[in-house]
Design a protein around this motif. Structure first.
Motif, PDB file in Angstrom:
ATOM      1  N   HIS A  46       0.618  -1.179  -0.203  1.00 54.60           N
ATOM      2  CA  HIS A  46       0.220   0.287  -0.031  1.00 54.60           C
ATOM      3  C   HIS A  46       0.378   1.056   0.057  1.00 54.60           C
ATOM      4  O   HIS A  46       1.144   1.418   0.835  1.00 54.60           O
ATOM      5  CB  HIS A  46      -0.793  -0.114   1.615  1.00 54.60           C
ATOM      6  CG  HIS A  46      -2.248  -1.284   1.581  1.00 54.60           C
ATOM      7  ND1 HIS A  46      -3.057  -1.305   1.079  1.00 54.60           N
ATOM      8  CD2 HIS A  46      -1.545  -2.156   2.177  1.00 54.60           C
ATOM      9  CE1 HIS A  46      -4.478  -2.355   0.346  1.00 54.60           C
ATOM     10  NE2 HIS A  46      -2.376  -3.284   2.117  1.00 54.60           N
ATOM     11  N   ASP A  47       1.099   1.780  -1.045  1.00 54.73           N
ATOM     12  CA  ASP A  47       2.149   3.078  -1.511  1.00 54.73           C
ATOM     13  C   ASP A  47       1.791   4.582  -0.016  1.00 54.73           C
ATOM     14  O   ASP A  47       2.630   4.925  -0.455  1.00 54.73           O
ATOM     15  CB  ASP A  47       1.908   3.599  -2.750  1.00 54.73           C
ATOM     16  CG  ASP A  47       2.882   2.124  -3.639  1.00 54.73           C
ATOM     17  OD1 ASP A  47       3.992   1.389  -3.051  1.00 54.73           O
ATOM     18  OD2 ASP A  47       2.762   2.312  -4.758  1.00 54.73           O
ATOM     19  N   ASP A  48       0.316   4.731  -0.203  1.00 57.69           N
ATOM     20  CA  ASP A  48       0.374   6.128  -0.088  1.00 57.69           C
ATOM     21  C   ASP A  48      -0.288   5.605   1.616  1.00 57.69           C
ATOM     22  O   ASP A  48      -0.721   6.350   2.407  1.00 57.69           O
ATOM     23  CB  ASP A  48      -1.222   6.324  -0.383  1.00 57.69           C
ATOM     24  CG  ASP A  48      -0.613   6.712  -1.947  1.00 57.69           C
ATOM     25  OD1 ASP A  48       0.263   6.574  -2.288  1.00 57.69           O
ATOM     26  OD2 ASP A  48      -1.673   6.101  -2.896  1.00 57.69           O
ATOM     27  N   THR A  49      -0.028   4.510   2.492  1.00 62.02           N
ATOM     28  CA  THR A  49      -1.026   4.314   3.825  1.00 62.02           C
ATOM     29  C   THR A  49      -0.058   3.258   4.450  1.00 62.02           C
ATOM     30  O   THR A  49       0.042   1.941   3.954  1.00 62.02           O
ATOM     31  CB  THR A  49      -2.383   3.653   3.505  1.00 62.02           C
ATOM     32  OG1 THR A  49      -2.960   4.514   5.184  1.00 62.02           O
ATOM     33  CG2 THR A  49      -2.816   2.935   3.177  1.00 62.02           C
ATOM     34  N   ARG A  81       3.308   2.162   5.027  1.00 57.55           N
ATOM     35  CA  ARG A  81       3.110   1.553   4.095  1.00 57.55           C
ATOM     36  C   ARG A  81       4.094   1.762   2.986  1.00 57.55           C
ATOM     37  O   ARG A  81       5.535   2.095   3.769  1.00 57.55           O
ATOM     38  CB  ARG A  81       2.813   3.857   3.426  1.00 57.55           C
ATOM     39  CG  ARG A  81       3.792   4.679   3.631  1.00 57.55           C
ATOM     40  CD  ARG A  81       3.579   6.109   3.258  1.00 57.55           C
ATOM     41  NE  ARG A  81       2.758   6.437   4.372  1.00 57.55           N
ATOM     42  CZ  ARG A  81       1.845   7.636   4.482  1.00 57.55           C
ATOM     43  NH1 ARG A  81       1.140   8.032   3.962  1.00 57.55           N
ATOM     44  NH2 ARG A  81       1.174   7.843   6.157  1.00 57.55           N
ATOM     45  N   GLY A  82       3.993   1.543   1.683  1.00 58.74           N
ATOM     46  CA  GLY A  82       4.935   1.047   0.794  1.00 58.74           C
ATOM     47  C   GLY A  82       5.735  -0.360   1.114  1.00 58.74           C
ATOM     48  O   GLY A  82       6.652  -0.586   0.540  1.00 58.74           O
ATOM     49  N   GLU A  99      -8.092   1.370   8.689  1.00 58.91           N
ATOM     50  CA  GLU A  99      -7.719   2.322   7.668  1.00 58.91           C
ATOM     51  C   GLU A  99      -8.338   3.127   7.016  1.00 58.91           C
ATOM     52  O   GLU A  99      -9.316   3.327   6.932  1.00 58.91           O
ATOM     53  CB  GLU A  99      -7.115   0.540   6.272  1.00 58.91           C
ATOM     54  CG  GLU A  99      -6.708  -0.668   6.884  1.00 58.91           C
ATOM     55  CD  GLU A  99      -7.034  -1.627   5.528  1.00 58.91           C
ATOM     56  OE1 GLU A  99      -6.028  -2.619   5.231  1.00 58.91           O
ATOM     57  OE2 GLU A  99      -8.320  -1.933   4.960  1.00 58.91           O
ATOM     58  N   VAL A 103      -9.519   2.147   1.095  1.00 59.73           N
ATOM     59  CA  VAL A 103      -7.612   1.253   0.861  1.00 59.73           C
ATOM     60  C   VAL A 103      -7.809  -0.036  -0.174  1.00 59.73           C
ATOM     61  O   VAL A 103      -9.196  -0.596   0.923  1.00 59.73           O
ATOM     62  CB  VAL A 103      -7.432   1.141   2.261  1.00 59.73           C
ATOM     63  CG1 VAL A 103      -6.070  -0.060   1.544  1.00 59.73           C
ATOM     64  CG2 VAL A 103      -6.793   2.646   2.555  1.00 59.73           C
ATOM     65  N   ASP A 108      -1.073  -2.640  -4.606  1.00 52.55           N
ATOM     66  CA  ASP A 108      -0.717  -2.752  -6.147  1.00 52.55           C
ATOM     67  C   ASP A 108      -1.215  -4.243  -6.659  1.00 52.55           C
ATOM     68  O   ASP A 108      -1.093  -3.940  -7.515  1.00 52.55           O
ATOM     69  CB  ASP A 108       0.728  -2.049  -6.290  1.00 52.55           C
ATOM     70  CG  ASP A 108       1.601  -3.459  -5.095  1.00 52.55           C
ATOM     71  OD1 ASP A 108       0.503  -4.036  -4.514  1.00 52.55           O
ATOM     72  OD2 ASP A 108       2.467  -3.158  -5.224  1.00 52.55           O
TER      73      ASP A 108
END
Length: 120
Positions: A46-49, A81-82, A99, A103, A108
């Motif tokens: 999850h790139d944003d959270t 995140r990430g 979350e 989400v 991804d």
């Protein structure tokens, strides 16, 4: 949802499917979800959270590329995140997730395990 008390045992009794989070409450811009899991999920990020897992029953392993984090009842872990991760449970686990609204559970990765979150 709203001002109602949420009884986790009662909410978990309302569904049986695995890997399909159910919405039980909202907190500001966040969703509180319950999920039952068993087996392996998919590797994803999850790139944003960040993503919070709180185990209610069972033993959940959060596989990371450099280590495994094993959680039992009453334990939580926040995946930053990430960070690529893959939840796994050898037997059924009941967990609570917190979350941001919207989400996607598979992050991804997408695919057939992507769930549409619905209220119980």
């Amino acid at each position: 949802m709203g001002d109602d008390l949420v009884d986790l045992s009662e909410m978990f009794a309302r569904f049986s499917e695995h890997w399909s989070p159910k919405l039980v409450a909202r907190l500001n811009d966040y969703e509180v979800k319950l999920v039952k899991v068993e087996g392996d999920f998919v590797w994803h990020t999850h790139d944003d959270t960040d993503e919070l897992f709180l185990v209610v029953a069972g033993q959940l392993t959060i596989q990371l590329r450099d280590r495994d984090v094993v959680l039992g009842p009453g334990q939580l872990f926040v995946v930053p995140r990430g960070v690529e991760h893959c939840p796994r449970a050898d037997a059924e686990v009941k967990a609570l997730l917190i979350e941001p609204t919207g989400v996607v559970n598979t992050g991804d990765a997408g695919g057939e395990r992507t769930a549409i979150v619905v209220p119980i």
